[in-house]
Design an enzyme around this catalytic site. Sequence first.
Site, short mmCIF file in Angstrom:
data_model
loop_
_atom_site.label_atom_id
_atom_site.label_comp_id
_atom_site.label_asym_id
_atom_site.label_seq_id
_atom_site.Cartn_x
_atom_site.Cartn_y
_atom_site.Cartn_z
N ARG A 57 -14.68 6.74 45.67
CA ARG A 57 -14.64 5.97 44.43
C ARG A 57 -15.79 6.34 43.50
O ARG A 57 -15.65 6.37 42.29
CB ARG A 57 -14.68 4.48 44.77
CG ARG A 57 -14.43 3.54 43.59
CD ARG A 57 -14.04 2.17 44.09
NE ARG A 57 -14.08 1.19 43.03
CZ ARG A 57 -15.00 0.24 42.93
NH1 ARG A 57 -15.95 0.13 43.85
NH2 ARG A 57 -14.97 -0.63 41.93
N HIS A 84 -15.42 7.38 39.59
CA HIS A 84 -16.11 6.64 38.54
C HIS A 84 -17.12 7.51 37.81
O HIS A 84 -17.35 7.32 36.61
CB HIS A 84 -16.80 5.42 39.13
CG HIS A 84 -15.85 4.29 39.43
ND1 HIS A 84 -16.20 2.96 39.30
CD2 HIS A 84 -14.55 4.30 39.82
CE1 HIS A 84 -15.15 2.20 39.60
NE2 HIS A 84 -14.15 2.99 39.93
N GLY A 88 -17.86 12.59 32.47
CA GLY A 88 -17.57 13.82 33.18
C GLY A 88 -18.35 13.83 34.48
O GLY A 88 -19.17 12.95 34.75
N SER A 144 -24.10 10.96 36.47
CA SER A 144 -24.72 9.90 35.68
C SER A 144 -24.61 8.56 36.39
O SER A 144 -25.42 7.65 36.16
CB SER A 144 -24.10 9.82 34.28
OG SER A 144 -22.70 9.68 34.35
N ASN A 156 -18.96 -0.94 38.75
CA ASN A 156 -19.68 -0.15 39.77
C ASN A 156 -20.55 -0.99 40.69
O ASN A 156 -21.24 -0.45 41.55
CB ASN A 156 -20.55 0.91 39.08
CG ASN A 156 -19.73 2.01 38.46
OD1 ASN A 156 -18.59 2.26 38.85
ND2 ASN A 156 -20.29 2.67 37.46
N PRO A 203 -10.51 2.39 34.58
CA PRO A 203 -9.28 1.66 34.91
C PRO A 203 -9.60 0.37 35.66
O PRO A 203 -10.53 0.32 36.47
CB PRO A 203 -8.53 2.64 35.82
CG PRO A 203 -9.03 3.99 35.40
CD PRO A 203 -10.48 3.79 35.07
N HIS A 213 -6.69 5.25 47.15
CA HIS A 213 -6.78 3.85 47.59
C HIS A 213 -6.33 3.67 49.03
O HIS A 213 -6.44 2.58 49.58
CB HIS A 213 -5.94 2.95 46.67
CG HIS A 213 -6.60 2.69 45.35
ND1 HIS A 213 -5.95 2.06 44.31
CD2 HIS A 213 -7.84 2.96 44.90
CE1 HIS A 213 -6.77 1.97 43.27
NE2 HIS A 213 -7.92 2.52 43.62
N THR A 214 -5.83 4.73 49.64
CA THR A 214 -5.49 4.65 51.06
C THR A 214 -6.73 4.30 51.89
O THR A 214 -6.61 3.80 53.01
CB THR A 214 -4.90 5.99 51.56
OG1 THR A 214 -4.51 5.85 52.92
CG2 THR A 214 -5.89 7.14 51.44
N ASP A 268 -4.49 -0.56 52.12
CA ASP A 268 -3.63 0.26 52.98
C ASP A 268 -3.75 -0.29 54.40
O ASP A 268 -4.85 -0.64 54.84
CB ASP A 268 -4.12 1.71 52.90
CG ASP A 268 -3.28 2.70 53.69
OD1 ASP A 268 -2.71 2.31 54.72
OD2 ASP A 268 -3.21 3.86 53.28
N THR A 308 -3.61 1.26 57.10
CA THR A 308 -4.38 2.20 57.93
C THR A 308 -5.64 2.56 57.15
O THR A 308 -5.81 3.70 56.73
CB THR A 308 -3.55 3.46 58.26
OG1 THR A 308 -3.07 4.03 57.02
CG2 THR A 308 -2.36 3.11 59.11
N ASP A 345 -3.94 8.86 54.58
CA ASP A 345 -2.54 9.20 54.80
C ASP A 345 -1.71 8.71 53.62
O ASP A 345 -2.26 8.37 52.57
CB ASP A 345 -2.04 8.59 56.12
CG ASP A 345 -2.25 7.08 56.19
OD1 ASP A 345 -2.43 6.45 55.12
OD2 ASP A 345 -2.22 6.51 57.30
#
Length: 327
Positions: A65, A69, A75, A79, A97, A164, A194-195, A248, A250, A255
């Site tokens: 993540r 972010h 970019g 930062s 964050n 997002p 997000h798994t 998820d 698992t 996966d």
Amino acid sequence: MANLPLKNIIFHFLIILLILVVQTKARQLDIHYYEHSCPQAERIIRHVVHDATLHDSKVAPRILRMFFHDCFVRGCDASVLLDSTDDNIAEKDGPPNKSLRSYYVIDEVKARLEEACPHTVSCADIIAIAARDVVILSGGPYWEVYKGRKDGKISRANETLGLPRPSFSSSKLIEIFSSKGLGIKDLVTLSGGHTLGFAHCASFEARLHRYNDYFDIDPTMDIIFANMLKKKCANRHKRDNNAGYYLDSTSSIFDNEYYKRLVAGKGVLGSDQALYNDYRSKFLVESYAKYEALFFMEFTTSMIKLGNLGVNNHHHGEIRRNCRHVN
């Protein structure tokens, strides 16, 4: 070309210019960038990340993540690692964050790299390589990380507000990704990260109570799953502010289970479930739910594209000696 209409000449010129720009950006990054200056760089990063994941299962999703972010704001320039100062609130202290943490892993990597190859490996490259490594360590695919990024010198918390959010519609997500040069396929594919994720109740409670004027619960949710989440989040303010649920089933394995859950109406975040409910992205969700190998292949492609966002060159960046501070 002398007999061509002016608009055609201009069009051909712009195409040539675009090709030159793309080639110039491509030359900035190289798979073998540290082959001579710090050949042990990736081995050091992998070793530290491996040890950290063994001691803390949250390291993998947090670093993955962190990479997302970081790249989405200014970019891929690290930062997100800069600490706030008396006169500036940095990205890491922006609302989206607050839950990243695991910065200590990057600190440890940087300290060891400074011993082995002083002032050579950028913090931005460390994040990119570490993100790849946590995916592999969790059972996901391997890809070559292009290297040579420089670290940025600016970090502002207010710029994280454009990241997002769990409540965003699919149209809003598509718009945000498009503004970064990423398409719908990249959106659906990268969301597969997000798994390894976990969401606090505050991120999805709006789907469980008084959803709108017609439904108490989001009608796109599996009702049994929704009631289970209600129980998980009951009285969270009194008992457990960290209450939530894994994105998820698992959660420690990389996966395609995340996509299977979306198809079943068991997406925890509204922004995730929206990908299955939108005809523009539904077929991709279904494809990844059926074919894990396809998801893995596309994930590596999209991660490389993400890693190319806003790459700093030598004139606008530096190699920090400490990832938390500019030199």
